[in-house]
Design a protein around this motif. Structure first.
Motif, PDB file in Angstrom:
ATOM      1  N   GLN A   1       0.820  -1.207   0.000  1.00  0.00           N
ATOM      2  CA  GLN A   1       0.000   0.000   0.000  1.00  0.00           C
ATOM      3  C   GLN A   1       0.859   1.264   0.000  1.00  0.00           C
ATOM      4  O   GLN A   1       0.406   2.317  -0.411  1.00  0.00           O
ATOM      5  CB  GLN A   1      -0.946  -0.025   1.200  1.00  0.00           C
ATOM      6  CG  GLN A   1      -1.998  -1.121   1.045  1.00  0.00           C
ATOM      7  CD  GLN A   1      -2.767  -1.381   2.329  1.00  0.00           C
ATOM      8  OE1 GLN A   1      -2.208  -1.396   3.414  1.00  0.00           O
ATOM      9  NE2 GLN A   1      -4.067  -1.604   2.199  1.00  0.00           N
ATOM     10  N   MET A   2       2.102   1.128   0.459  1.00  0.00           N
ATOM     11  CA  MET A   2       3.081   2.198   0.264  1.00  0.00           C
ATOM     12  C   MET A   2       3.904   1.829  -0.962  1.00  0.00           C
ATOM     13  O   MET A   2       4.434   0.718  -1.052  1.00  0.00           O
ATOM     14  CB  MET A   2       3.999   2.332   1.493  1.00  0.00           C
ATOM     15  CG  MET A   2       3.245   2.663   2.764  1.00  0.00           C
ATOM     16  SD  MET A   2       2.354   4.238   2.634  1.00  0.00           S
ATOM     17  CE  MET A   2       3.732   5.374   2.551  1.00  0.00           C
ATOM     18  N   PRO A   3       4.026   2.728  -1.953  1.00  0.00           N
ATOM     19  CA  PRO A   3       4.669   2.367  -3.231  1.00  0.00           C
ATOM     20  C   PRO A   3       6.071   1.797  -3.087  1.00  0.00           C
ATOM     21  O   PRO A   3       6.504   1.008  -3.914  1.00  0.00           O
ATOM     22  CB  PRO A   3       4.676   3.691  -3.993  1.00  0.00           C
ATOM     23  CG  PRO A   3       3.562   4.489  -3.394  1.00  0.00           C
ATOM     24  CD  PRO A   3       3.521   4.106  -1.946  1.00  0.00           C
ATOM     25  N   ASP A   4       6.825   2.191  -2.044  1.00  0.00           N
ATOM     26  CA  ASP A   4       8.189   1.703  -1.885  1.00  0.00           C
ATOM     27  C   ASP A   4       8.251   0.330  -1.234  1.00  0.00           C
ATOM     28  O   ASP A   4       9.331  -0.229  -1.087  1.00  0.00           O
ATOM     29  CB  ASP A   4       9.012   2.695  -1.051  1.00  0.00           C
ATOM     30  CG  ASP A   4       9.278   3.979  -1.815  1.00  0.00           C
ATOM     31  OD1 ASP A   4       9.271   3.928  -3.060  1.00  0.00           O
ATOM     32  OD2 ASP A   4       9.476   5.020  -1.178  1.00  0.00           O
ATOM     33  N   GLU A   5       7.112  -0.211  -0.848  1.00  0.00           N
ATOM     34  CA  GLU A   5       7.080  -1.542  -0.243  1.00  0.00           C
ATOM     35  C   GLU A   5       6.896  -2.570  -1.358  1.00  0.00           C
ATOM     36  O   GLU A   5       5.796  -2.769  -1.873  1.00  0.00           O
ATOM     37  CB  GLU A   5       5.920  -1.629   0.763  1.00  0.00           C
ATOM     38  CG  GLU A   5       5.860  -2.955   1.493  1.00  0.00           C
ATOM     39  CD  GLU A   5       4.647  -3.047   2.407  1.00  0.00           C
ATOM     40  OE1 GLU A   5       4.560  -4.024   3.156  1.00  0.00           O
ATOM     41  OE2 GLU A   5       3.794  -2.142   2.348  1.00  0.00           O
ATOM     42  N   ARG A   6       7.997  -3.206  -1.757  1.00  0.00           N
ATOM     43  CA  ARG A   6       7.984  -4.099  -2.914  1.00  0.00           C
ATOM     44  C   ARG A   6       8.537  -5.449  -2.506  1.00  0.00           C
ATOM     45  O   ARG A   6       9.537  -5.543  -1.805  1.00  0.00           O
ATOM     46  CB  ARG A   6       8.816  -3.499  -4.056  1.00  0.00           C
ATOM     47  CG  ARG A   6       8.200  -2.243  -4.615  1.00  0.00           C
ATOM     48  CD  ARG A   6       9.181  -1.401  -5.417  1.00  0.00           C
ATOM     49  NE  ARG A   6       8.498  -0.188  -5.845  1.00  0.00           N
ATOM     50  CZ  ARG A   6       7.988  -0.004  -7.056  1.00  0.00           C
ATOM     51  NH1 ARG A   6       8.131  -0.928  -7.980  1.00  0.00           N
ATOM     52  NH2 ARG A   6       7.352   1.099  -7.359  1.00  0.00           N
ATOM     53  N   HIS A   7       7.877  -6.496  -2.982  1.00  0.00           N
ATOM     54  CA  HIS A   7       8.291  -7.857  -2.660  1.00  0.00           C
ATOM     55  C   HIS A   7       8.283  -8.684  -3.934  1.00  0.00           C
ATOM     56  O   HIS A   7       7.221  -8.909  -4.522  1.00  0.00           O
ATOM     57  CB  HIS A   7       7.337  -8.496  -1.645  1.00  0.00           C
ATOM     58  CG  HIS A   7       7.043  -7.631  -0.462  1.00  0.00           C
ATOM     59  ND1 HIS A   7       7.807  -7.649   0.680  1.00  0.00           N
ATOM     60  CD2 HIS A   7       6.080  -6.686  -0.249  1.00  0.00           C
ATOM     61  CE1 HIS A   7       7.327  -6.775   1.546  1.00  0.00           C
ATOM     62  NE2 HIS A   7       6.276  -6.180   1.005  1.00  0.00           N
ATOM     63  N   SER A   8       9.443  -9.109  -4.381  1.00  0.00           N
ATOM     64  CA  SER A   8       9.474 -10.050  -5.496  1.00  0.00           C
ATOM     65  C   SER A   8       9.475 -11.458  -4.913  1.00  0.00           C
ATOM     66  O   SER A   8      10.198 -11.749  -3.961  1.00  0.00           O
ATOM     67  CB  SER A   8      10.705  -9.818  -6.366  1.00  0.00           C
ATOM     68  OG  SER A   8      11.885  -9.917  -5.593  1.00  0.00           O
ATOM     69  N   MET A   9       8.650 -12.323  -5.471  1.00  0.00           N
ATOM     70  CA  MET A   9       8.418 -13.640  -4.884  1.00  0.00           C
ATOM     71  C   MET A   9       8.532 -14.715  -5.955  1.00  0.00           C
ATOM     72  O   MET A   9       7.973 -14.579  -7.041  1.00  0.00           O
ATOM     73  CB  MET A   9       7.017 -13.680  -4.241  1.00  0.00           C
ATOM     74  CG  MET A   9       6.687 -14.987  -3.538  1.00  0.00           C
ATOM     75  SD  MET A   9       5.021 -14.968  -2.823  1.00  0.00           S
ATOM     76  CE  MET A   9       5.189 -13.611  -1.690  1.00  0.00           C
ATOM     77  N   THR A  10       9.252 -15.768  -5.628  1.00  0.00           N
ATOM     78  CA  THR A  10       9.350 -16.876  -6.567  1.00  0.00           C
ATOM     79  C   THR A  10       8.055 -17.687  -6.551  1.00  0.00           C
ATOM     80  O   THR A  10       7.279 -17.631  -5.594  1.00  0.00           O
ATOM     81  CB  THR A  10      10.521 -17.798  -6.214  1.00  0.00           C
ATOM     82  OG1 THR A  10      10.274 -18.405  -4.934  1.00  0.00           O
ATOM     83  CG2 THR A  10      11.829 -17.028  -6.166  1.00  0.00           C
ATOM     84  N   ARG A  11       7.849 -18.441  -7.605  1.00  0.00           N
ATOM     85  CA  ARG A  11       6.656 -19.289  -7.693  1.00  0.00           C
ATOM     86  C   ARG A  11       6.634 -20.303  -6.550  1.00  0.00           C
ATOM     87  O   ARG A  11       5.583 -20.569  -5.963  1.00  0.00           O
ATOM     88  CB  ARG A  11       6.635 -19.998  -9.044  1.00  0.00           C
ATOM     89  CG  ARG A  11       5.372 -20.840  -9.280  1.00  0.00           C
ATOM     90  CD  ARG A  11       5.478 -21.654 -10.552  1.00  0.00           C
ATOM     91  NE  ARG A  11       4.249 -22.376 -10.827  1.00  0.00           N
ATOM     92  CZ  ARG A  11       3.286 -21.948 -11.625  1.00  0.00           C
ATOM     93  NH1 ARG A  11       3.419 -20.793 -12.244  1.00  0.00           N
ATOM     94  NH2 ARG A  11       2.196 -22.668 -11.828  1.00  0.00           N
ATOM     95  N   GLY A  12       7.803 -20.864  -6.229  1.00  0.00           N
ATOM     96  CA  GLY A  12       7.859 -21.829  -5.127  1.00  0.00           C
ATOM     97  C   GLY A  12       7.414 -21.227  -3.811  1.00  0.00           C
ATOM     98  O   GLY A  12       6.716 -21.865  -3.023  1.00  0.00           O
ATOM     99  N   ALA A  13       7.817 -19.972  -3.546  1.00  0.00           N
ATOM    100  CA  ALA A  13       7.396 -19.300  -2.317  1.00  0.00           C
ATOM    101  C   ALA A  13       5.888 -19.078  -2.315  1.00  0.00           C
ATOM    102  O   ALA A  13       5.214 -19.281  -1.297  1.00  0.00           O
ATOM    103  CB  ALA A  13       8.126 -17.967  -2.179  1.00  0.00           C
ATOM    104  N   LEU A  14       5.346 -18.670  -3.460  1.00  0.00           N
ATOM    105  CA  LEU A  14       3.905 -18.438  -3.552  1.00  0.00           C
ATOM    106  C   LEU A  14       3.142 -19.738  -3.308  1.00  0.00           C
ATOM    107  O   LEU A  14       2.111 -19.752  -2.618  1.00  0.00           O
ATOM    108  CB  LEU A  14       3.578 -17.865  -4.927  1.00  0.00           C
ATOM    109  CG  LEU A  14       2.189 -17.239  -5.120  1.00  0.00           C
ATOM    110  CD1 LEU A  14       1.949 -16.141  -4.112  1.00  0.00           C
ATOM    111  CD2 LEU A  14       2.045 -16.702  -6.536  1.00  0.00           C
ATOM    112  N   GLU A  15       3.635 -20.839  -3.847  1.00  0.00           N
ATOM    113  CA  GLU A  15       2.976 -22.129  -3.635  1.00  0.00           C
ATOM    114  C   GLU A  15       2.982 -22.498  -2.157  1.00  0.00           C
ATOM    115  O   GLU A  15       2.008 -23.060  -1.639  1.00  0.00           O
ATOM    116  CB  GLU A  15       3.669 -23.205  -4.466  1.00  0.00           C
ATOM    117  CG  GLU A  15       3.420 -23.075  -5.965  1.00  0.00           C
ATOM    118  CD  GLU A  15       4.150 -24.134  -6.767  1.00  0.00           C
ATOM    119  OE1 GLU A  15       4.965 -24.879  -6.163  1.00  0.00           O
ATOM    120  OE2 GLU A  15       3.916 -24.228  -7.988  1.00  0.00           O
TER     121      GLU A  15
END
Length: 685
Positions: free
Chosen positions: A639-653
């Protein structure tokens, strides 16, 4: 410890600090007992034994550090996110499967603690909220909340010599004894507050709540989600049938005993109010506008849109029969996107409202709006949401594309080796050339693909150089072809040097290959074969003697043993209180149906969608802003534009399988309105 006559945040935290040494030692013993009592934990014993003497001091130090921060009034868990990778001008927090395993384990510990100390944590939350002058406790008001102890435990276990799956398993083992040991500490703190005549503070925020409401509110504090208990999946037809039945029953009663008229609704239908379905539409729209999960500015906008929907209902009978009608889909989409904003005055929400005003104006201006117009508005809204989400992630796009290509480096290298292997089988280029192309030059090509893209000109030129190199060491029988080769060699050598520079190939390997290549080129330019005699392809490795039955059995046992740790990655965190996440559907490790459902869920993730997920010890709300072409990497922007998280597919699973991520507005606005209306009609009937 003698209770302070005037307890404060510092004095209560000090009282908790006094219990830390005993708690750390007791938890050490609890883990020891659990590991020794269960055979399935034997694979963790070796790693645990190496560092177990340090566990209690490490846990004590972690708790002292976190609670010292809490004593000053700051949130002990407010910190810069770890695991940041520096790409371009941004720091992107990469959540891979190892981090997801840690988050799953932390969530398991938090749930265990809260299950054992729910009432005490609620009372402490009220006390700390009252100290801050806050009428309603927020998730971070309690510096002694379960997440603080779970995070301290995670830090202490980081030092244990185990892989990520093993450390996550150890966290789950420690959850129960930690919850058991914390409950009396929480109870004693609450007792000290009561002795100090602070009973009013302990109950002020929750005394008027029913038990069921209290449980719902406590869970909401953990998840920051206002997800209510699911209502029966009623349909528009069922509501209409119920309403018709009530009207028929009321009309058949004598006037003297007729029930009081239904309170008038706020909606004015204008001419044609008595048309079939008008009562249903009025009641339904009232429920939509009364939805407390709908942002107030969106309620105003939907109130304006009501006029166009009423006009549509007079000519389109399917509006009140189809929940997939473009009108309802448009309202659902607007509400779902609005749920991603915390504040009504959010700048992005205001921009979205400004866009909506322009989009719905043709609907308001039309005397006879059609379903097609609503469908066109829906398409425009979807496109706008996607474009805005992509814009939020645009600053990270180049870095993330590079990161996604980095994830595929090993896959590309395997593919390149397979292709070159077939090409070299017929080339007769010599052993050294073969080793160079299958080794360093594969690294050069993969590096070019990662840096510039798989189909980039630079990457393709490194692939094409293989053909040129192999051609340069083939026999050239006539003098003209040898002269052409002589002219081509300087450019070929420069390209080879640039490629080797890109991977910083050690000088010894570089010189050995270049010397051999010069020798081969010298032979070819003299009209001789590049190598003195053809080298037979390497013979396949001889098969060893047949294994005895005992050796076969031992091999199977070894293979089975090597697979044991993988089960730790799939143990399910019980989050059954989150009704929108059907955990059991995704968490059956060996079920093809569960695997298919998990893949379908991942496939449904689209740019622009808002999600509520547990990352790095806390619940966050974030929007999908970018998905890699391979769908192996996802960017969530908070919700704050600088809060960014790149996530691998394995992590999402991992998060999906353990119930730690859910779509916002999984239950659509219309369905909530139908459910509420059906309940009202049932009570009235």
């Amino acid at each position: 410890m003698v209770p302070s006559p005037h307890p404060s945040l510092a004095s209560i935290v000090d009282a908790a600090l006094a219990h830390v040494p005993a708690l750390s030692h007791a938890l050490y013993n609890g883990i020891q007992d659990e590991l020794k009592s269960r055979l399935e934990h034997h694979q963790l014993l070796a790693g645990w034994s190496k560092r177990r003497a340090q566990f209690a001091p490490d846990l004590e130090a972690s708790l002292n550090q976190l609670l010292a921060v809490a004593r000053t009034g700051r949130d002990p868990l407010h910190r810069d996110r770890p695991a940041a990778a520096d790409f371009s001008d941004l720091k992107l927090s990469l959540v891979d499967e190892s981090q997801a395993l840690k988050d799953v384990a932390i969530a398991h510990v938090i749930t265990a603690i809260e299950d054992h100390s729910r009432a005490e944590l609620h009372q402490l939350g009220n006390f700390f909220a009252a100290l801050r002058g806050i009428a309603r406790p927020l998730k971070n008001d309690n510096p002694l909340r379960a997440a603080v102890f779970a995070q301290a435990l995670s830090r202490a276990i980081e030092g244990v010599d185990l892989d990520p799956e093993g450390r996550a398993a150890l966290m789950r083992i420690a959850a129960h004894p930690l919850a058991i040991k914390l409950q009396p500490i929480y109870a004693q703190l609450c007792a000290e507050l009561r002795q100090a005549q602070l009973g009013g503070l302990l109950t002020s925020h929750g005394s008027a709540l029913k038990e069921s409401d209290l449980r719902q509110r406590q869970f909401k504090t953990l998840t920051e989600s206002a997800t209510p208990a699911p209502t029966p999946a009623a349909t528009l037809d069922q509501v209409a049938l119920k309403l018709d039945l009530m009207n028929t029953r009321a009309a058949s009663l004598p006037p003297a005993v007729a029930p009081a008229a239904t309170p008038p609704v706020a909606m004015h239908l204008g001419p044609g109010t008595g048309a079939p379905g008008s009562d249903l539409l009025s009641r339904l729209y009232d429920q939509i506008l009364a939805d407390d999960r709908l942002q107030p500015p969106l309620k105003v906008l939907m109130g304006r849109l009501q006029v166009a929907i009423v006009r549509l209902s007079r000519e389109d009978a399917s509006l009140l029969r189809r929940q997939e009608h473009p009108t309802w889909l448009l309202l659902n989409r607007i509400a779902a996107h609005g749920a991603g904003f915390q504040r009504p005055d959010d700048a992005d929400l205001r921009a979205f409202l400004s866009f909506l005003e322009k989009t719905i104006q043709p609907l308001l201006d039309s005397a006879h709006p059609s379903a097609l117009q609503f469908q066109q508005a829906l398409v425009q809204v979807d496109a706008h949401i996607r474009a805005e989400a992509e814009a939020r992630g645009q600053r990270s796009a180049v870095a993330l594309e590079r990161l996604d290509r980095e994830q595929r480096r090993q896959e590309w290298k395997r593919m390149l080796r397979d292709q070159l292997q077939h090409q070299l089988d017929d080339a007769h280029a010599g052993k050294l050339m073969r080793r160079f192309l299958l080794g360093p030059w594969v690294e050069v090509i993969a590096q070019a693909m990662v840096q510039h893209g798989r189909d980039a000109v630079h990457a393709q030129s490194t692939i094409e150089l293989v053909d040129a190199l192999l051609h340069s060491v083939q026999p050239h029988e006539d003098e003209a072809s040898r002269q052409r080769l002589r002219a081509q060699l300087p450019a070929l050598i420069r390209a080879l040097d640039q490629g080797m520079d890109s991977i910083a190939l050690p000088q010894i390997q570089r010189q050995a290959f270049m010397d051999e290549l010069m020798r081969q080129h010298g032979r070819v330019l003299r009209g001789l074969p590049a190598v003195e005699e053809a080298e037979a392809p390497p013979a396949p490795a001889p098969k060893g003697p047949a294994l005895t039955p005992e050796e076969v059995l031992q091999q199977l046992l070894d293979e089975r043993e090597s697979q044991l740790p993988s089960r730790w990655a799939h143990e399910r965190v019980d989050r059954g209180q989150l009704p929108t996440v059907p955990v059991a559907l995704y968490s059956e490790e060996h079920s093809p149906h569960a695997r298919a459902a998990l893949q379908d869920w991942i496939a449904s993730v689209q740019i622009g969608g808002w999600y509520h997920l547990f990352l790095q010890s806390e619940w966050i709300t974030a929007q999908v802003a970018w998905i890699s072409d391979s769908r192996q990497l996802f960017l969530f922007v908070g919700q704050m534009p600088d809060e960014r998280h790149s996530m691998t597919r394995g992590a999402l699973e991992q998060l999906v399988a353990n119930g730690l991520i859910t779509r916002l507005e999984e239950e659509a606005l219309l369905q909530r309105a139908i459910g509420t209306l059906m309940q009202d009609l049932d009570r009235a009937g």
